[in-house]
Write a protein that holds these residues in place. Structure first.
Motif, mmCIF file in Angstrom:
data_model
loop_
_atom_site.group_PDB
_atom_site.id
_atom_site.type_symbol
_atom_site.label_atom_id
_atom_site.label_comp_id
_atom_site.label_asym_id
_atom_site.label_seq_id
_atom_site.Cartn_x
_atom_site.Cartn_y
_atom_site.Cartn_z
ATOM 1 N N UNK A 170 0.743 -1.210 0.185
ATOM 2 C CA UNK A 170 -0.065 0.226 0.145
ATOM 3 C C UNK A 170 1.076 0.958 -0.303
ATOM 4 N N UNK A 171 1.277 1.844 -1.125
ATOM 5 C CA UNK A 171 1.249 3.162 -1.031
ATOM 6 C C UNK A 171 1.047 4.234 -0.054
ATOM 7 N N UNK A 172 1.648 5.368 0.384
ATOM 8 C CA UNK A 172 1.787 6.125 1.449
ATOM 9 C C UNK A 172 -0.068 6.815 0.780
ATOM 10 N N UNK A 173 1.004 7.706 -0.217
ATOM 11 C CA UNK A 173 -0.111 8.466 -0.214
ATOM 12 C C UNK A 173 -0.881 7.911 -2.169
ATOM 13 N N UNK A 174 -1.541 7.815 -2.499
ATOM 14 C CA UNK A 174 -2.319 7.504 -3.409
ATOM 15 C C UNK A 174 -3.197 8.784 -4.532
ATOM 16 N N UNK A 175 -2.549 8.991 -5.317
ATOM 17 C CA UNK A 175 -3.784 10.039 -6.302
ATOM 18 C C UNK A 175 -4.150 9.624 -7.006
ATOM 19 N N UNK A 176 -5.799 9.384 -7.371
ATOM 20 C CA UNK A 176 -5.741 8.643 -8.311
ATOM 21 C C UNK A 176 -7.671 9.722 -9.202
ATOM 22 N N UNK A 177 -6.595 9.855 -10.963
ATOM 23 C CA UNK A 177 -7.392 10.548 -12.215
ATOM 24 C C UNK A 177 -8.028 12.288 -11.071
ATOM 25 N N UNK A 178 -7.342 12.575 -10.275
ATOM 26 C CA UNK A 178 -6.659 14.126 -9.934
ATOM 27 C C UNK A 178 -7.468 15.301 -11.173
ATOM 28 N N UNK A 179 -8.258 15.771 -10.551
ATOM 29 C CA UNK A 179 -8.869 17.206 -12.028
ATOM 30 C C UNK A 179 -9.096 18.536 -10.759
ATOM 31 N N UNK A 180 -8.434 19.476 -11.311
ATOM 32 C CA UNK A 180 -9.546 20.400 -11.035
ATOM 33 C C UNK A 180 -9.662 21.106 -12.275
ATOM 34 N N UNK A 181 -11.426 22.176 -11.530
ATOM 35 C CA UNK A 181 -10.916 22.594 -12.748
ATOM 36 C C UNK A 181 -11.632 23.965 -11.991
ATOM 37 N N UNK A 182 -11.893 25.362 -12.053
ATOM 38 C CA UNK A 182 -12.444 26.557 -12.243
ATOM 39 C C UNK A 182 -12.414 27.311 -12.801
ATOM 40 N N UNK A 183 -13.851 28.072 -12.891
ATOM 41 C CA UNK A 183 -14.181 29.096 -13.882
ATOM 42 C C UNK A 183 -13.395 30.297 -13.492
ATOM 43 N N UNK A 184 -13.245 30.684 -15.075
ATOM 44 C CA UNK A 184 -12.194 32.476 -14.670
ATOM 45 C C UNK A 184 -12.904 33.209 -15.589
ATOM 46 N N UNK A 185 -13.383 34.189 -15.248
ATOM 47 C CA UNK A 185 -14.097 34.941 -16.933
ATOM 48 C C UNK A 185 -15.152 33.817 -17.800
ATOM 49 N N UNK A 186 -16.164 33.028 -16.804
ATOM 50 C CA UNK A 186 -16.790 32.510 -17.714
ATOM 51 C C UNK A 186 -15.946 31.769 -18.363
ATOM 52 N N UNK A 187 -14.965 31.350 -18.012
ATOM 53 C CA UNK A 187 -14.321 29.947 -19.071
ATOM 54 C C UNK A 187 -13.824 29.445 -17.940
ATOM 55 N N UNK A 188 -14.592 28.337 -18.048
ATOM 56 C CA UNK A 188 -13.696 27.236 -17.342
ATOM 57 C C UNK A 188 -11.857 26.709 -17.304
ATOM 58 N N UNK A 189 -11.373 26.305 -16.655
ATOM 59 C CA UNK A 189 -10.340 26.520 -17.212
ATOM 60 C C UNK A 189 -9.827 25.125 -16.322
ATOM 61 N N UNK A 190 -8.989 24.132 -16.846
ATOM 62 C CA UNK A 190 -8.465 23.263 -16.486
ATOM 63 C C UNK A 190 -7.125 22.913 -15.894
ATOM 64 N N UNK A 191 -6.933 23.044 -14.376
ATOM 65 C CA UNK A 191 -6.055 23.537 -13.400
ATOM 66 C C UNK A 191 -4.829 21.953 -13.778
#
Lengths: 265, 286
Positions: free
Chosen positions: B22-43
């Motif tokens: 078991x890994x200590x940290x598992x990051x799986x298909x992480x996504x982060x989006x936010x909207x800036x000036x009504x546009x969606x930004x995929x960070x």
């Protein structure tokens, strides 16, 4: 230990003559001009410095200054204290809550330019003559610099500082005490410094209207008796008080906000 | 990964380590989006990786690739829009002392002495003042700041301030150290010294470190492994084990392998940036 900023600041300070000396020089100049006018005009409206000084000594001797001054300062400081408490709470709330910020900002902006002294007759009708309307007016006037100072100060807390507090596991009270308040302190003291003279002005003006005690009353009494030296004695005392409060707050800032180098009051 | 010494089979001592798979940290298909000036930004988009216990992981990428956002999500300061984040098998909910965060700026309180800054987490944790101060002194000695306990942050250089910040973070006794370009604001010489210092401290600590940087040499010198990130959307474009021996120090930097890694990563980043590489003036600092 190497500290270029502090060394440079110290060097600049040492290069010029004492700042407190320059401060006194301005006041000395004003007094000199007054004395010149008093000696050349020849009217009773402009008593000389000696006459004003004699009158102050007389008012001290009779206990008038002490009696009226004490009452004035008591009301003034009561008002300031209430303003500090409400102002700090409002400012902190505005800095921490978007709701409070959105609600309070237009309110403060719209009511700030209103001459609140004009409300005094209404306050008298509401509270009657006496301490209550005066203290209320002082609170109303001093609230603005305190609230805005605290708001600006609390807003200066960085995102990283707040994240650090969360990382460490500090609760909101701990964060307020150990992070927000110290960070806000410099701006809060600037607010206090703006509020102190306003407090004196407002309390004295209210005492000039339908009152039979306080420094404002003393001033109006001397005016009614056509004693310009009496009026100016009170004015001079108010000036000295204002100066003392200002220096006191400046000293307080120096002691409490020692980490802000280069900011001199 | 080289330098990985396996325990002999004859060792019969019982350990309390979690299952090795078991890994200590598992990051799986992480996504982060936010909207800036009504546009969606995929960070961040579909970011997945595991971090085994005790690894020094460098995350390398140009500015704006979302590497800091990724670290903030792992730290629990920001929330992911999609995907999952498991720490020792449990989902992450909010910040915690198990993940010690080090910021780009030292973030010391200017009104507290260095000693009080480092002691603060202990005070918050309910330790007595004297005890907290003792712990702070030990930690300051670890990072080479003995003798500066009573100084204020403004009296210290940038490097010394970051040392103090490191001491404070170590005081949380974290399982994972999250470092967000902590040496980015330092001058070149100080940065090199700090890298060596961090390596020395880490090699004795057994900590897991996730270290964000845009400096190729820094990523390679410090890391057991380097994740390279690309921008718009922020995602992982390479995952490379660094086969440099330990302990690392000044001589490691002269190792010809360093230069090979450098050109390898530089090529990756150049390809990723494409012909628009110079459009935002975002050239790598190497």
């Amino acid at each position: 230990m190497a500290n270029p900023t502090a060394t440079a600041t110290a060097a600049i300070r040492n290069a010029s003559p004492g700042p407190s000396l320059r401060r006194l020089l301005g006041i000395a100049l004003l007094l000199a001009v007054w004395e010149l006018v008093a000696n050349t005009s020849g009217t009773r409206l402009t008593p000389t410095l000696r006459e004003i000084g004699t009158r102050i000594a007389f008012d001290l001797e009779t206990g008038m200054l002490w009696f009226h001054g004490r009452l004035t300062l008591m009301l003034a400081f009561s008002g300031l204290l209430i303003a500090v408490v409400i102002g700090c709470a409002t400012g902190l709330l505005m800095a921490r809550s978007r709701w409070a910020e959105a609600m309070m900002q237009p309110l403060l902006g719209a009511t700030y330019p209103i001459p609140r002294l004009a409300l005094y007759p209404i306050l008298i009708l509401l509270f009657g003559l006496g301490a209550a309307p005066k203290v209320t007016l002082v609170v109303l006037e001093c609230l603005y610099p305190m609230a805005l100072g605290t708001y600006v100060g609390a807003r200066s807390v960085t995102k990283d500082q707040l994240w650090l507090a969360r990382n460490v596991g500090a609760g909101w009270l701990r964060t307020l005490r150990d992070v927000t308040l110290p960070a806000a302190l410099p701006a809060m003291l600037t607010g206090l410094r703006a509020a102190a003279p306003i407090m004196l002005i407002v309390i004295v003006v209210t005492e000039m209207i339908g009152e039979n005690r306080g420094l404002g009353y003393m001033l109006m009494l001397a005016r009614a008796n056509f004693e310009p030296d009496g009026v100016l004695a009170v004015v001079a005392v108010l000036g000295v008080l204002g100066f003392l409060f200002d220096r006191l707050i400046a000293l307080l800032s120096k002691l409490l906000v020692f980490w802000e180098r280069g900011v001199r009051m | 990964m080289s330098g990985n010494i396996h325990a002999p089979l004859t060792s019969g001592t019982a350990t309390m380590d979690p299952p090795a798979d078991q890994p200590q940290l598992r990051v799986a298909s992480l996504g982060k989006t936010f909207s800036r000036n009504r546009k969606t930004v995929h960070a961040l988009q579909d970011v997945s990786f595991d971090v085994p216990r005790g690894q020094f992981l460098s995350i390398l990428g140009p500015s704006g690739c979302g590497k800091s956002t990724l670290l903030h999500i792992i730290g629990g300061f920001e929330q992911a829009s999609s995907g999952s984040l498991l720490l020792d098998g449990r989902p992450v909910a909010g910040p915690g002392r198990d993940r010690g965060m080090m910021f780009q700026q030292a973030t010391l309180f200017p009104w507290k002495t260095i000693e009080s800054n480092v002691a603060w987490p202990f005070i918050v944790d309910g330790h007595k003042r004297g005890e907290a101060r003792e712990r702070a002194h030990e930690l300051l000695a670890t990072v080479g700041l003995s003798g500066f306990e009573r100084s204020y942050p403004a009296e210290l250089s940038g490097g010394m301030r970051q040392r103090a910040a490191l001491a404070r973070t170590l005081g949380l006794s974290p399982d994972i150290l999250l470092m967000d370009e902590p040496f980015g604001a330092l001058d070149a010489q100080t940065r090199e010294l700090m890298q060596e210092e961090l390596t020395r401290i880490w090699e004795h600590s057994g900590l897991t470190v996730i270290f964000i940087t845009h400096d190729i040499d820094e990523a390679v010198f410090l890391g057991d492994r380097v994740l390279v990130m690309g921008a718009r959307p922020g995602r992982i474009i390479a995952d490379v084990d660094v086969e440099l021996g330990r302990p690392r120090g000044t001589t490691t930097k002269k190792d010809p392998q360093m230069a090979e890694y450098h050109s390898h990563f530089w090529e990756l980043i150049r390809q990723e940036a494409g012909p628009q590489a110079d459009r935002n003036g975002g050239s790598d600092r190497s």
